[in-house]
Enzyme design. Structure first.
Site, PDB file in Angstrom:
ATOM      1  N   GLY A   9       7.323   6.636   1.103  1.00 58.74           N
ATOM      2  CA  GLY A   9       6.108   5.488   1.465  1.00 58.74           C
ATOM      3  C   GLY A   9       7.562   4.219   0.453  1.00 58.74           C
ATOM      4  N   LEU A  10       8.339   3.427   1.363  1.00 58.90           N
ATOM      5  CA  LEU A  10       9.502   3.059   0.847  1.00 58.90           C
ATOM      6  C   LEU A  10       9.102   1.340   0.929  1.00 58.90           C
ATOM      7  CD1 LEU A  10      12.162   5.526   2.365  1.00 58.90           C
ATOM      8  CD2 LEU A  10      11.299   4.981   0.236  1.00 58.90           C
ATOM      9  N   ASN A  32       9.999   6.783   5.282  1.00 54.77           N
ATOM     10  CA  ASN A  32       8.610   6.208   5.503  1.00 54.77           C
ATOM     11  C   ASN A  32       7.738   5.761   6.550  1.00 54.77           C
ATOM     12  OD1 ASN A  32       7.221   3.590   3.867  1.00 54.77           O
ATOM     13  ND2 ASN A  32       7.935   2.797   5.886  1.00 54.77           N
ATOM     14  N   SER A  34       7.048   3.950   8.751  1.00 51.39           N
ATOM     15  CA  SER A  34       8.444   3.323  10.356  1.00 51.39           C
ATOM     16  C   SER A  34       9.731   3.713   9.286  1.00 51.39           C
ATOM     17  CB  SER A  34       7.900   2.098   9.655  1.00 51.39           C
ATOM     18  OG  SER A  34       7.434   0.692   8.262  1.00 51.39           O
ATOM     19  N   ALA A  76      -2.721   2.883  -1.358  1.00 53.25           N
ATOM     20  CA  ALA A  76      -4.014   4.084  -2.046  1.00 53.25           C
ATOM     21  C   ALA A  76      -5.095   3.662  -1.374  1.00 53.25           C
ATOM     22  CB  ALA A  76      -4.492   3.616  -3.867  1.00 53.25           C
ATOM     23  N   SER A 128       3.310   2.971 -14.336  1.00 49.95           N
ATOM     24  CA  SER A 128       3.242   1.634 -14.800  1.00 49.95           C
ATOM     25  C   SER A 128       4.685   0.843 -15.143  1.00 49.95           C
ATOM     26  CB  SER A 128       2.231   1.525 -16.247  1.00 49.95           C
ATOM     27  OG  SER A 128       2.312   0.124 -16.158  1.00 49.95           O
ATOM     28  N   LYS A 183      -3.492   6.307 -16.480  1.00 51.49           N
ATOM     29  CA  LYS A 183      -3.818   5.049 -15.572  1.00 51.49           C
ATOM     30  C   LYS A 183      -4.540   3.763 -16.212  1.00 51.49           C
ATOM     31  CE  LYS A 183      -0.689   2.300 -13.707  1.00 51.49           C
ATOM     32  NZ  LYS A 183      -0.996   1.896 -12.792  1.00 51.49           N
ATOM     33  N   HIS A 186      -5.096   2.382 -18.763  1.00 54.35           N
ATOM     34  CA  HIS A 186      -3.933   1.470 -18.962  1.00 54.35           C
ATOM     35  C   HIS A 186      -4.211   0.539 -18.921  1.00 54.35           C
ATOM     36  CE1 HIS A 186      -0.669  -0.490 -17.816  1.00 54.35           C
ATOM     37  NE2 HIS A 186       0.053  -0.405 -18.585  1.00 54.35           N
ATOM     38  N   ASN A 187      -4.785   0.288 -17.333  1.00 58.93           N
ATOM     39  CA  ASN A 187      -4.536  -1.337 -16.632  1.00 58.93           C
ATOM     40  C   ASN A 187      -6.469  -2.044 -17.365  1.00 58.93           C
ATOM     41  OD1 ASN A 187      -2.550   0.299 -14.786  1.00 58.93           O
ATOM     42  ND2 ASN A 187      -3.648  -0.572 -13.489  1.00 58.93           N
ATOM     43  N   GLU A 190      -4.597  -3.129 -20.346  1.00 58.39           N
ATOM     44  CA  GLU A 190      -4.232  -4.509 -19.925  1.00 58.39           C
ATOM     45  C   GLU A 190      -4.863  -5.602 -19.552  1.00 58.39           C
ATOM     46  OE1 GLU A 190      -1.518  -3.388 -16.770  1.00 58.39           O
ATOM     47  OE2 GLU A 190      -2.028  -5.301 -15.607  1.00 58.39           O
ATOM     48  N   ARG A 288     -12.232 -12.867 -14.951  1.00 59.58           N
ATOM     49  CA  ARG A 288     -11.175 -13.034 -14.013  1.00 59.58           C
ATOM     50  C   ARG A 288     -12.318 -13.277 -13.454  1.00 59.58           C
ATOM     51  NH1 ARG A 288      -6.223  -9.247 -13.355  1.00 59.58           N
ATOM     52  NH2 ARG A 288      -5.616  -9.213 -15.099  1.00 59.58           N
TER      53      ARG A 288
HETATM   54  P1  NDP Z   1       1.974  -0.333  -0.909  1.00 58.37           P
HETATM   55  O1  NDP Z   1       1.384  -0.325  -1.606  1.00 58.37           O
HETATM   56  O2  NDP Z   1       2.232  -2.447  -0.152  1.00 58.37           O
HETATM   57  O3  NDP Z   1       2.483   0.111   0.362  1.00 58.37           O
HETATM   58  C1  NDP Z   1       2.698  -0.327   1.314  1.00 58.37           C
HETATM   59  C2  NDP Z   1       3.638   1.181   1.648  1.00 58.37           C
HETATM   60  O4  NDP Z   1       2.413   2.281   2.543  1.00 58.37           O
HETATM   61  C3  NDP Z   1       4.477   1.193   3.245  1.00 58.37           C
HETATM   62  O5  NDP Z   1       5.683   2.318   2.773  1.00 58.37           O
HETATM   63  C4  NDP Z   1       3.183   1.779   4.334  1.00 58.37           C
HETATM   64  O6  NDP Z   1       4.113   2.144   4.969  1.00 58.37           O
HETATM   65  C5  NDP Z   1       2.516   2.949   3.653  1.00 58.37           C
HETATM   66  N1  NDP Z   1       2.010   2.660   4.316  1.00 58.37           N
HETATM   67  C6  NDP Z   1       0.673   2.450   5.067  1.00 58.37           C
HETATM   68  N2  NDP Z   1      -0.721   3.116   5.001  1.00 58.37           N
HETATM   69  C7  NDP Z   1       0.488   4.094   5.480  1.00 58.37           C
HETATM   70  C8  NDP Z   1      -0.124   5.263   6.414  1.00 58.37           C
HETATM   71  N3  NDP Z   1      -1.441   4.928   6.832  1.00 58.37           N
HETATM   72  N4  NDP Z   1       0.746   6.253   6.425  1.00 58.37           N
HETATM   73  C9  NDP Z   1       1.372   6.087   6.007  1.00 58.37           C
HETATM   74  N5  NDP Z   1       1.958   5.005   4.749  1.00 58.37           N
HETATM   75  C10 NDP Z   1       1.504   4.241   5.129  1.00 58.37           C
HETATM   76  O7  NDP Z   1       3.206  -0.895  -1.783  1.00 58.37           O
HETATM   77  P2  NDP Z   1       3.904  -0.244  -3.338  1.00 58.37           P
HETATM   78  O8  NDP Z   1       5.098  -0.002  -2.898  1.00 58.37           O
HETATM   79  O9  NDP Z   1       3.495  -1.925  -3.859  1.00 58.37           O
HETATM   80  O10 NDP Z   1       2.841   0.507  -3.972  1.00 58.37           O
HETATM   81  C11 NDP Z   1       2.603   1.862  -3.654  1.00 58.37           C
HETATM   82  C12 NDP Z   1       2.012   2.246  -4.329  1.00 58.37           C
HETATM   83  O11 NDP Z   1       2.025   2.225  -5.904  1.00 58.37           O
HETATM   84  C13 NDP Z   1       0.246   2.086  -4.550  1.00 58.37           C
HETATM   85  O12 NDP Z   1      -0.484   2.547  -4.755  1.00 58.37           O
HETATM   86  C14 NDP Z   1      -0.188   1.056  -5.631  1.00 58.37           C
HETATM   87  O13 NDP Z   1      -0.852   0.673  -5.796  1.00 58.37           O
HETATM   88  C15 NDP Z   1       1.164   1.459  -6.426  1.00 58.37           C
HETATM   89  N6  NDP Z   1       0.760   0.634  -7.363  1.00 58.37           N
HETATM   90  C16 NDP Z   1       2.204  -0.661  -7.038  1.00 58.37           C
HETATM   91  C17 NDP Z   1       2.477  -1.175  -8.623  1.00 58.37           C
HETATM   92  C18 NDP Z   1       3.133  -2.432  -7.852  1.00 58.37           C
HETATM   93  O14 NDP Z   1       3.541  -3.074  -9.118  1.00 58.37           O
HETATM   94  N7  NDP Z   1       3.676  -3.232  -6.649  1.00 58.37           N
HETATM   95  C19 NDP Z   1       2.326  -0.505  -9.660  1.00 58.37           C
HETATM   96  C20 NDP Z   1       2.186   1.230  -9.749  1.00 58.37           C
HETATM   97  C21 NDP Z   1       1.918   1.544  -9.121  1.00 58.37           C
HETATM   98  P3  NDP Z   1       4.685   0.642   6.805  1.00 58.37           P
HETATM   99  O15 NDP Z   1       6.492   0.436   5.677  1.00 58.37           O
HETATM  100  O16 NDP Z   1       4.845   2.069   7.640  1.00 58.37           O
HETATM  101  O17 NDP Z   1       4.073   0.283   6.626  1.00 58.37           O
END
Ligand code: NDP
Length: 477
Positions: A9-10, A32, A34, A76, A128, A183, A186-187, A190, A288
C-alpha cells in the site's frame, strides 16, 4: 538478501513509512496493488536506503525474513480485508500482519481473532502524524498479541517520533483492538482541540475585534506557554496566511463547512455505547456537521440575535487573557473525557492499557502533541488509579484558577451571540461533576411516574416504586 520489514500500500502514508524504515537502516520490501507506485517509489527514493521492489504478493512475501513483518497501509475497510485475504494464505505461523490504517477497532478485533486461528500475529497499529509524521517519525499505537512487540517493538521505536526527553512515541498499547481504539480516541480529542481553538478564534475576532493577523500573534504568544502544542502552532500559521489571489486573510476565502473522515464520529458512537460522557468531543463532531448544513444555515440567517455592543479596544487585551484561561480549562476537560473513554474500554474489553503510557506516546509525532501531555503522564504515573484527570490536584487547581474567566468568556459569548458549544459543554461537565445534587433525582421520579421504572433512596437500600395512580404510598420493588 531479505527484508526485515515489508510495506504494502504505497500511497502517501505507505511510501513515507517505507522510506522511514529504509532511512533507519532496515531493508524494506515494498509492494502495491498497482505496480506503478512501487516502481515510482524505488526510482525516486531508492537512494535513501535498501528497498526490494516486489510486483506480486508471492514475491513480496518471499522477500521477507522470518518471522515476516508485513505492514498494510491501504484504504481502511474493505481494501484491508481484501489485502489480508490475499496475503494470509501465503504466510506461516509466527508471521505478523501490521495494519497501520485507520481501522475501526471492532474490525481489528475480528481480524485478530481470525488470523490467530492460523497462528498469524495481527497487530492493529494506529499511526498519527499525517504524511510528514510517517516520514520523519509518527506516534505509533500498536495493539495485538504482546509477543509481537518483542521483535516489532524495537523497529517501531526506531522509526517513531521521540518526545522531548528522548522517549520513543510508541508502546504496546494492549491486546487485539486496543491500539486502534486509542488511535480513535486520539482523533476524537483532536476534534475537540480544534473546535476549542476555533471558538477561541471566533471570540477574539467577533467579541474582541481582532484581525486574523492579530489573532495569529496572540496564538503565537499562547504557544510559548502552557498551551504549547502543534495545533496552536499551525493555527497561528493558518491565521497569518494571506490569500495570494485576493490579498484577503486566507481564513476568509475558505468555505466555512468542515469535513470529517469518521474517527471523531466513531469516538462519540462508541462512547454512547460505553455510557461515557464525552460531551466536548460530541459537540466538536456536531459543530462540523452543523457547519455543513448550508441550506439550513441560509434559511436561518435572518433569525434574531442579541444587540450587545462588542468590546472596546481597551477591554480587548484583558478579554484575550480570559479566552486563554477558558481554552485551557476546556482542554483539560476534553482530555479528561477522552481518557475516561479509554479507561471504560479497558474495563469492557479487559485491555491492560497504561493511561500514563498513552499520554506519553502522544507527546511527539501525532496531531495532538503538546507540552500538556507530559503533565497528564505525570498525573497517571503518580496515581495509576486516578478516577479522572480532574481528580489530579494540579489540574484541579489550574481549573479552579481559570474558572472565573472561563465563566466570563461564556457569558460574553452568550451576550454577543457567538456559539461556543465546546467551552460551554466543558464547563457544564465540570459543574455537573462538582454538583452536590443533580436533577437526575427528578428524572428518576418522572420515570417511576410514567413507567414504574423504580428508584433508589438516599436513606435506605433497595428499589422502590410510588403508587402514583393510587394513594401515592411507596412499595418496595
Ligand atoms: P489511501 O487511504 O488513499 O489508500 C490508497 C492505497 O490503498 C493505495 O496504495 C491503493 O492501491 C490501496 N488500495 C485501495 N484499495 C485496495 C484494494 N482493494 N486492494 C489493495 N490495495 C488497495 O492512502 P493513505 O496513504 O492516505 O492512507 C493509508 C491508510 O493510512 C488509510 O487507512 C488511512 O486512513 C491511514 N492514515 C492516513 C493518514 C493520512 O494523513 N493520510 C494519517 C493516518 C492514517 P492502488 O495504488 O493500487 O490504488
Amino acid at each position: 538478501t531479505s527484508a526485515q520489514i515489508g510495506v504494502t500500500g504505497l500511497a502517501v502514508m505507505g511510501s513515507n513509512l517505507a522510506r522511514n524504515f529504509a532511512r533507519n537502516g532496515y531493508t524494506v520490501a515494498v509492494h502495491n496493488r498497482s505496480a506503478a507506485k512501487t516502481h515510482a517509489l524505488v526510482e525516486e527514493h531508492g537512494h535513501e536506503g535498501d528497498f526490494i521492489a516486489a510486483e506480486t504478493a508471492k514475491d513480496f512475501v518471499q522477500a521477507l525474513e522470518r518471522p515476516r513483518r508485513l505492514v498494510v497501509m491501504v484504504k481502511a475497510g474493505g481494501p484491508t480485508d481484501a489485502v489480508i485475504e490475499e496475503f494470509a494464505p501465503l504466510l506461516e505461523p509466527g508471521d505478523m500482519i501490521i495494519d497501520g490504517g485507520n481501522a475501526h477497532f471492532a474490525d481489528t478485533r475480528r481480524r485478530e481473532a481470525a488470523l490467530r486461528e492460523q497462528g498469524i500475529l495481527f497487530v492493529g497499529a494506529g499511526i498519527s502524524g499525517g504524511e510528514e509524521g510517517a516520514l520523519n517519525g509518527p506516534s505509533i499505537m500498536p495493539g495485538g498479541p504482546a509477543e509481537s512487540y518483542d521483535s516489532l517493538g524495537p523497529m517501531l521505536e526506531k522509526i517513531s517520533a521521540k518526545a522531548a526527553d528522548g522517549a520513543p512515541c510508541v508502546t504496546h498499547v494492549g491486546p487485539d483492538g486496543a491500539g486502534h481504539f486509542v488511535k480513535m480516541v486520539h482523533n476524537g480529542i483532536e476534534y475537540a482541540d480544534m473546535q476549542l481553538i476555533g471558538e477561541a478564534y471566533q471570540l477574539l475576532r467577533d467579541v474582541a475585534g481582532y484581525s486574523p493577523a492579530q489573532i495569529a500573534e496572540i496564538f503565537r504568544t499562547w504557544n510559548t506557554g502552557r498551551l504549547d502544542s502543534y495545533l496552536i502552532e499551525i493555527t497561528a500559521e493558518v491565521l497569518a496566511h494571506v490569500d495570494a489571489a485576493t490579498g484577503k486573510p486566507f481564513v476568509d476565502v475558505v468555505v466555512d463547512q468542515a469535513e470529517q473522515k469518521g474517527t471523531g464520529r466513531w469516538t462519540v458512537q462508541i462512547a454512547l455505547d460505553l455510557g461515557v460522557p464525552v460531551s466536548g468531543i460530541a459537540e466538536a463532531v456536531f459543530a462540523r456537521s452543523l457547519s455543513g448544513h448550508a441550506a439550513l444555515r441560509d434559511a436561518s440567517r435572518s433569525l434574531a440575535g442579541p444587540k450587545a455592543a462588542p468590546l472596546s479596544a481597551a477591554e480587548a487585551g484583558a478579554f484575550a487573557d480570559r479566552v486563554e484561561q477558558a481554552l485551557y480549562a476546556s482542554k483539560i476537560v476534553s482530555y479528561t473525557q477522552g481518557f475516561h473513554e479509554i479507561d471504560a474500554a479497558r474495563a469492557e474489553y479487559d485491555w491492560d492499557i497504561d493511561l500514563g503510557k498513552v499520554a506519553s506516546i502522544w507527546r511527539g509525532g501525532c496531531i495532538i502533541r503538546a507540552a500538556f501531555l507530559d503533565r497528564i503522564r505525570a498525573a497517571y504515573d503518580a496515581r495509576p488509579d486516578l478516577p479522572s484527570l480532574l481528580s489530579d490536584e494540579t489540574f484541579a487547581q489550574e481549573i479552579a484558577a481559570a474558572q472565573d474567566d472561563w465563566r466570563e468568556v461564556i457569558v460574553a459569548a452568550t451576550r454577543q451571540g457567538v456559539p461556543t458549544p465546546g467551552f460551554a459543554a466543558a464547563l457544564a461537565y465540570y459543574d455537573a461533576l462538582r454538583a452536590e445534587r443533580l436533577p437526575a433525582a427528578l428524572t428518576q421520579g418522572q420515570r417511576d411516574f410514567f413507567g414504574a421504572h423504580t428508584y433508589r433512596r438516599v436513606d435506605r437500600e433497595g428499589s422502590f416504586h410510588t403508587l402514583w395512580g393510587g394513594d401515592r404510598s411507596e412499595v418496595e420493588a
